[in-house]
Write an enzyme that holds these catalytic residues in place. Sequence first.
Site, PDB file in Angstrom:
ATOM      1  N   GLY A  26       0.629  -5.186   0.641  1.00  0.00           N
ATOM      2  CA  GLY A  26      -0.551  -4.871  -0.171  1.00  0.00           C
ATOM      3  C   GLY A  26      -0.273  -5.743  -1.299  1.00  0.00           C
ATOM      4  O   GLY A  26      -0.936  -6.444  -2.379  1.00  0.00           O
TER       5      GLY A  26
ATOM      6  N   GLU B  33       4.300  -5.283   7.557  1.00  0.00           N
ATOM      7  CA  GLU B  33       3.592  -4.357   8.043  1.00  0.00           C
ATOM      8  C   GLU B  33       4.126  -3.959   9.645  1.00  0.00           C
ATOM      9  O   GLU B  33       3.978  -2.784  10.015  1.00  0.00           O
ATOM     10  CB  GLU B  33       2.422  -4.454   8.169  1.00  0.00           C
ATOM     11  CG  GLU B  33       1.764  -4.273   6.778  1.00  0.00           C
ATOM     12  CD  GLU B  33       1.717  -5.510   5.785  1.00  0.00           C
ATOM     13  OE1 GLU B  33       2.272  -6.486   6.039  1.00  0.00           O
ATOM     14  OE2 GLU B  33       0.908  -5.436   4.596  1.00  0.00           O
TER      15      GLU B  33
ATOM     16  N   GLU C 240      -0.431  -9.388  -0.794  1.00  0.00           N
ATOM     17  CA  GLU C 240      -1.908  -9.517  -0.688  1.00  0.00           C
ATOM     18  C   GLU C 240      -2.791  -9.616  -1.560  1.00  0.00           C
ATOM     19  O   GLU C 240      -3.676 -10.330  -2.114  1.00  0.00           O
ATOM     20  CB  GLU C 240      -2.505  -8.576   0.499  1.00  0.00           C
ATOM     21  CG  GLU C 240      -2.165  -8.632   1.909  1.00  0.00           C
ATOM     22  CD  GLU C 240      -2.347  -7.480   2.715  1.00  0.00           C
ATOM     23  OE1 GLU C 240      -1.848  -6.346   2.322  1.00  0.00           O
ATOM     24  OE2 GLU C 240      -3.282  -7.702   3.639  1.00  0.00           O
TER      25      GLU C 240
ATOM     26  N   ALA D 227       0.859  -1.155  -0.076  1.00  0.00           N
ATOM     27  CA  ALA D 227      -0.025   0.131   0.039  1.00  0.00           C
ATOM     28  C   ALA D 227       0.818   1.139  -0.170  1.00  0.00           C
ATOM     29  O   ALA D 227       1.906   1.197   0.568  1.00  0.00           O
ATOM     30  CB  ALA D 227      -0.938  -0.108   1.421  1.00  0.00           C
TER      31      ALA D 227
END
Length: 258
Positions: free
Chosen positions: A111, A134, A114, A66
Amino acid sequence: MAYDNLLYSIEDGIAVITINRPDKLNALNRATLADIESAIEDAQANPGVSGILLTGSGEKAFAAGADISEFADFTPEQGMELSATGHDIFNEIENSEKPVIAAVNGFALGGGCELAMACHMRIASANARFGQPEVNLGLIPGYAGTQRLVQLVGKGKAIELLLTGDAIKADEAHRLGLVNHVVETVADLKPKAMEILKKIAGKGPIAVANCIALVNDFYDMEENGFENEVETFGALFQTPEFKEGTQAFLEKRAPKFR
Ligand code: COA
């Protein structure tokens, strides 16, 4: 349709989506996530598309997570909204009726990992790196990484990767079952993904869609995949593709599904 943050083309009936922010290692800002959602929906709606290939531009990253610069000063409410939006988009990918393959050409972190895990299969070049870093930011994965990583590699290894934030190489990801195939170079990725997607394109599309849905049922606590399989198996006996597939077998010829 043109997108600001990705390249989109249809090649031999396969939608090729390339995240295109190489100077930011294809980090997933909100606009990029929205573009991915829109491209996936476009590919779903296009009857000329049988499968989807998702990759990143450049040789360095599939997606490095992200976009950290976008959420650095978020409130809890904004954080929750960001996560919920990501969940919705990644669920759309997982529930796509057409197969989605991630061709992972470098970093797939946070992300990015993911996103790759939401796809139905992952192919990695040898330079790919997978991880959920993270915890280094005092955060947790927000796009279902805590759930899909367990599904793919099992609890023990998932906890290790989540708690250490360590990135693993493509060959270890392959050994763990996180990726389906490893190819040598980034240039080898697309041909391998296309080969698999084109093979699937020759199968009955309703059967393909139902296989995906039933596998997903296994991980959905509100669904009974065993019961759903019985119902779906029966329902398929009335489809034209079943009639064509069985007829072709009996006539000793290749089926024509599309
Ligand atoms: N969000 C926003 N920007 C990112 C990013 C992310 N997740 N990952 C990389 N970038 C940007 C960098 O800020 C840099 O931008 P700049 O040139 O404007 O400064 C550019 O992409 C190149 O990254 P850089 O860190 O210089 O490359 P590197 O080869 O030295 O390191 C990584 C590569 C992947 C190890 C490093 O970029 C990194 O750790 N990224 C964050 C990974 C992460 O924590 N992801 C989970 C987020 S929740």
